[in-house]
Design a protein around this motif. Structure first.
Motif, PDB file in Angstrom:
ATOM      1  N   GLY A 369     -16.870 135.970  30.637  1.00 35.60           N
ATOM      2  CA  GLY A 369     -16.619 136.694  31.924  1.00 35.60           C
ATOM      3  C   GLY A 369     -17.943 136.618  32.858  1.00 35.60           C
ATOM      4  N   MET A 370     -18.826 136.402  32.527  1.00 35.50           N
ATOM      5  CA  MET A 370     -20.070 136.389  33.305  1.00 35.50           C
ATOM      6  C   MET A 370     -20.145 135.126  34.256  1.00 35.50           C
ATOM      7  N   ILE A 371     -19.579 134.193  33.553  1.00 38.66           N
ATOM      8  CA  ILE A 371     -19.544 132.898  34.550  1.00 38.66           C
ATOM      9  C   ILE A 371     -18.492 132.910  35.810  1.00 38.66           C
ATOM     10  N   PHE A 372     -17.332 133.597  35.225  1.00 38.67           N
ATOM     11  CA  PHE A 372     -16.359 133.914  36.361  1.00 38.67           C
ATOM     12  C   PHE A 372     -16.667 134.998  37.375  1.00 38.67           C
ATOM     13  N   ILE A 373     -17.431 136.006  37.076  1.00 33.91           N
ATOM     14  CA  ILE A 373     -17.887 136.741  37.979  1.00 33.91           C
ATOM     15  C   ILE A 373     -18.987 136.346  38.715  1.00 33.91           C
ATOM     16  N   TYR A 374     -19.933 135.866  38.371  1.00 30.77           N
ATOM     17  CA  TYR A 374     -21.121 135.514  39.371  1.00 30.77           C
ATOM     18  C   TYR A 374     -21.064 134.212  39.907  1.00 30.77           C
ATOM     19  N   ARG A 375     -20.149 133.201  39.242  1.00 32.85           N
ATOM     20  CA  ARG A 375     -19.703 132.164  40.233  1.00 32.85           C
ATOM     21  C   ARG A 375     -19.013 132.345  41.385  1.00 32.85           C
ATOM     22  N   ASN A 376     -18.069 133.164  41.180  1.00 34.21           N
ATOM     23  CA  ASN A 376     -16.958 133.279  42.332  1.00 34.21           C
ATOM     24  C   ASN A 376     -17.698 134.413  43.121  1.00 34.21           C
ATOM     25  N   LEU A 377     -18.481 135.268  42.745  1.00 35.34           N
ATOM     26  CA  LEU A 377     -19.165 136.168  43.722  1.00 35.34           C
ATOM     27  C   LEU A 377     -20.124 135.390  44.856  1.00 35.34           C
ATOM     28  N   LEU A 378     -20.899 134.518  44.209  1.00 40.70           N
ATOM     29  CA  LEU A 378     -21.975 133.424  44.695  1.00 40.70           C
ATOM     30  C   LEU A 378     -21.131 132.715  45.852  1.00 40.70           C
ATOM     31  N   GLN A 379     -20.044 132.235  45.616  1.00 37.62           N
ATOM     32  CA  GLN A 379     -19.309 131.346  46.099  1.00 37.62           C
ATOM     33  C   GLN A 379     -18.494 132.167  47.445  1.00 37.62           C
ATOM     34  N   GLY A 380     -18.235 133.424  47.245  1.00 33.36           N
ATOM     35  CA  GLY A 380     -17.457 134.084  48.211  1.00 33.36           C
ATOM     36  C   GLY A 380     -18.777 134.461  49.090  1.00 33.36           C
ATOM     37  N   CYS A 381     -19.892 134.455  48.794  1.00 34.70           N
ATOM     38  CA  CYS A 381     -21.075 134.750  49.751  1.00 34.70           C
ATOM     39  C   CYS A 381     -21.496 133.607  50.460  1.00 34.70           C
ATOM     40  N   GLY A 382     -20.914 132.412  50.094  1.00 35.24           N
ATOM     41  CA  GLY A 382     -21.428 131.251  50.678  1.00 35.24           C
ATOM     42  C   GLY A 382     -22.268 130.107  50.145  1.00 35.24           C
ATOM     43  N   TYR A 383     -22.793 130.857  48.740  1.00 31.86           N
ATOM     44  CA  TYR A 383     -23.770 129.881  47.997  1.00 31.86           C
ATOM     45  C   TYR A 383     -22.868 129.115  47.131  1.00 31.86           C
ATOM     46  N   ALA A 384     -22.716 128.131  47.650  1.00 28.57           N
ATOM     47  CA  ALA A 384     -21.776 127.091  47.083  1.00 28.57           C
ATOM     48  C   ALA A 384     -22.493 126.036  45.990  1.00 28.57           C
ATOM     49  N   LEU A 385     -23.809 125.723  46.235  1.00 25.99           N
ATOM     50  CA  LEU A 385     -24.567 124.964  45.545  1.00 25.99           C
ATOM     51  C   LEU A 385     -24.862 125.516  44.002  1.00 25.99           C
ATOM     52  N   ILE A 386     -25.348 126.811  43.957  1.00 27.31           N
ATOM     53  CA  ILE A 386     -25.852 127.434  42.826  1.00 27.31           C
ATOM     54  C   ILE A 386     -24.662 127.416  41.631  1.00 27.31           C
ATOM     55  N   PRO A 387     -23.391 127.721  42.244  1.00 26.56           N
ATOM     56  CA  PRO A 387     -22.257 127.597  41.133  1.00 26.56           C
ATOM     57  C   PRO A 387     -22.176 125.984  40.599  1.00 26.56           C
ATOM     58  N   THR A 388     -22.342 124.976  41.518  1.00 29.51           N
ATOM     59  CA  THR A 388     -22.241 123.717  41.221  1.00 29.51           C
ATOM     60  C   THR A 388     -23.217 123.543  40.242  1.00 29.51           C
ATOM     61  N   ALA A 389     -24.606 123.810  40.495  1.00 29.34           N
ATOM     62  CA  ALA A 389     -25.776 123.610  39.444  1.00 29.34           C
ATOM     63  C   ALA A 389     -25.454 124.380  38.000  1.00 29.34           C
TER      64      ALA A 389
END
Length: 446
Positions: A369-389
Motif C-alpha cells: 500500500g505504501m508503494i502505491f500511495i507514495y509513488r503516485n503522490l510523487l508522480q502527481g507532484c511532478g517527481y517522476a524519477l524518484i518512483p523510477t528509482a
C-alpha cells in the motif's frame, strides 16, 4: 461531475473519489479473472497455466503503455487545478498524439518479438503454443486497452472517477458474455478468451470517447489543441517515460520470477496463477488509492498546496493500513473457496502451493500500500524519477530472491521474491517522500 480536490477536507475528498475507482479496478480485474476462471474450469489446467504464463508479459507491455498514459495526464490534472483550461486542453491533445505514436510502435514490436520472449522465459513446452496464441492477440489489440486507459486517465485528471467506472462495468459484463460465447460456444480455447478481452476493452474506451464529446465541455478540443508543441510534448515525455519505465522495471522483475516459476512445471504455474489472481483482486483498493493520490497531489501541486498534500498522504496511509489488516484476515479464512473458482482438477496439490503464496503476500500488504500511495503522490507532484528509482530498488530485491529461488527450485522462494520487493520499495518511497517534502516545506514551494 468534475471534482476540485483543492478545496475541502482531504479524507472526504479521497473517500468520494476512491470508491468508484475501487469498484472500477475490481471490474477491470474481472477481464483476466473471467478468462482465468472459464479457461481453468472448462479448458483445463494446462490452458490455465498458459494464460498465467503470459501475465508478466502483459504487465511489461501494457503496464508500459499505462504508465505513459498516466504520465501524459499528470500535466492535465495540474493545469486543471490551476484553472488553466486552454493549457489543460493542449495537454490532452498532446497526450492523444503521443499515445497513438507509442501504441503503433509497441504493437508492432511486441507481436514480432513474442516467440523469442516466451523462449527466454523458459515457458514450458506443453503450454508454449497456447501462451503465444493468447498474448499475441492481446498485444495485437493493444490500441483498445490504450484507448480506455488514456480516456479514463483524462477524466480522472479533472476529478471524474465515476464515468470510467460505469463504462468499465458495461465492458466487464460484455467480456463475461463473450468469454462464454467464444470459449464454450465456439470452442476457441485461449484465443476466444483473448478476443473477448480485446473487444470488451475497446468498447469501454469508445464509450469514454463518446461521453467526453457529448457531455464534458471542459475537455472538448479544437484542431489547434492537437498541433505539435515541442515544449509541451517534451514536458509530458519527461513525466510519462519515467512512469512507463517504472512499470517496465517492475515487470522485468516479475518476468524473472515467472522464469524461476516456469522451472517448477505447469502445475506450479497454474497454482501461482490462481493465487495471484486472488491477490490482484483484493489489492485493487491499493491501486485505486494510488490513482486517487495522483489526482489529489496533481491538482494541489497546481496551487502549491504542499500542506494539503501531506494531510492527504496521512489519510491515505491510515486507510491503506486498516484495509491491509482486514483483507489479510479474510484471505486466511476464505482462501480455499477462492482458489476453487479457478481449478477443477489437481485441486489438493494446487492448494498446497496457493496456501504458501497467499500467506506470504498477505503479510506484506502494508508496504505494498505504501508503494502505491507514495509513488503516485510523487508522480502527481511532478517527481517522476524518484518512483523510477523505487522501481529499480524493487527490481534488485526481486531479482536477488528470484535467482536464489530458481537455484534451489523453491516455490516459497518464488513467492517471497515479490514480498521482498514490496518491502524494500515501500520503505524507499516513504523515505524519499519525507526527504522531498521536508525540502519543499523549507523552500515554501515545489
Amino acid at each position: 461531475m468534475e471534482l476540485d480536490m483543492t478545496k475541502g477536507k482531504p479524507l472526504g475528498l479521497i473517500a468520494r473519489f476512491i470508491i468508484p475507482l475501487v469498484i472500477g479496478n475490481v471490474f477491470q480485474q474481472l477481464y483476466n479473472m473471467v478468462d482465468t476462471v472459464i479457461v481453468g474450469q472448462f479448458v483445463g489446467v494446462k490452458a490455465l497455466a498458459a494464460v498465467g504464463a503470459t501475465g508478466t508479459i502483459m504487465f511489461l507491455i501494457l503496464g508500459f503503455m499505462q504508465g505513459l498514459t498516466m504520465g501524459f495526464t499528470v500535466l492535465t490534472s495540474q493545469r486543471f487545478g490551476a484553472g488553466d483550461e486552454d493549457g489543460m486542453r493542449k495537454s490532452v491533445g498532446a497526450a492523444v498524439v503521443l499515445s497513438c505514436v507509442f501504441t503503433v510502435i509497441m504493437t508492432l514490436a511486441s507481436v514480432a518479438g513474442m516467440r523469442g520472449l516466451l523462449q527466454i522465459m523458459r515457458t514450458p513446452a506443453d503450454i508454449f503454443e497456447m501462451s503465444w496464441q493468447y498474448i499475441v492477440i492481446i498485444c495485437g489489440g493493444m490500441g483498445c486497452t490504450v484507448l480506455y486507459n488514456l480516456m479514463a486517465s483524462i477524466l480522472r485528471a479533472v476529478g471524474n472517477s465515476k464515468i470510467p467506472l460505469y463504462f468499465l462495468i458495461v465492458s466487464a459484463v460484455t467480456n463475461i458474455i463473450l468469454d462464454l460465447v467464444f470459449v464454450l460456444g465456439f470452442q476457441m480455447g485461449v484465443a476466444g478468451a483473448a478476443w473477448a478481452t480485446v473487444i470488451s476493452q475497446g468498447l469501454s474506451g469508445a464509450l469514454c470517447v463518446l461521453y467526453v464529446l457529448k457531455k464534458v465541455a471542459v475537455l472538448r478540443l479544437e484542431r489547434r489543441h492537437f498541433a505539435p508543441d515541442a515544449h509541451l510534448m517534451v514536458l509530458q515525455l519527461s513525466i510519462g517515460l519515467p512512469m512507463a519505465f517504472q512499470f517496465s522495471i517492475t515487470a522485468v522483475g516479475t518476468i524473472m520470477v515467472q522464469a524461476a516459476l516456469n522451472m517448477l512445471g505447469s502445475t506450479a504455474v497454474a497454482a501461482y496463477t490462481a493465487a495471484s489472481k486472488v491477490e490482484q483482486l483484493v489489492t485493487q483498493p491499493f491501486v485505486a488509492l494510488g490513482m486517487t493520490m495522483a489526482t489529489y497531489a496533481g491538482q494541489n501541486r497546481g496551487i502549491n498546496a504542499y500542506d494539503r498534500i501531506r494531510q492527504g498522504a496521512r489519510c491515505a496511509l491510515a486507510i491503506s493500513t486498516i484495509y491491509a489488516l482486514v483483507v489479510f484476515a479474510l484471505i486466511m479464512v476464505f482462501q480455499h473457496n477462492l482458489i476453487a473458482m479457478f481449478v477443477s482438477e489437481n485441486l489438493a496439490e494446487i492448494k498446497q502451493y496457493t496456501e504458501i503464496y497467499l500467506f506470504l503476500c498477505g503479510c506484506f500488504f502494508t508496504p505494498l500500500g505504501m508503494i502505491f500511495i507514495y509513488r503516485n503522490l510523487l508522480q502527481g507532484c511532478g517527481y517522476a524519477l524518484i518512483p523510477t528509482a523505487g522501481g529499480v530498488v524493487e527490481l534488485a530485491s526481486r531479482a536477488v530472491v528470484a535467482v536464489t529461488a530458481a537455484y534451489y527450485k523453491s516455490f516459497a522462494g518464488v513467492c517471497a521474491a515479490n514480498m521482498s520487493a514490496w518491502l524494500t520499495a515501500g520503505i524507499f518511497l516513504w523515505v524519499s517522500y519525507l526527504v522531498i517534502f521536508r525540502g519543499v516545506r523549507k523552500r515554501g514551494h515545489f
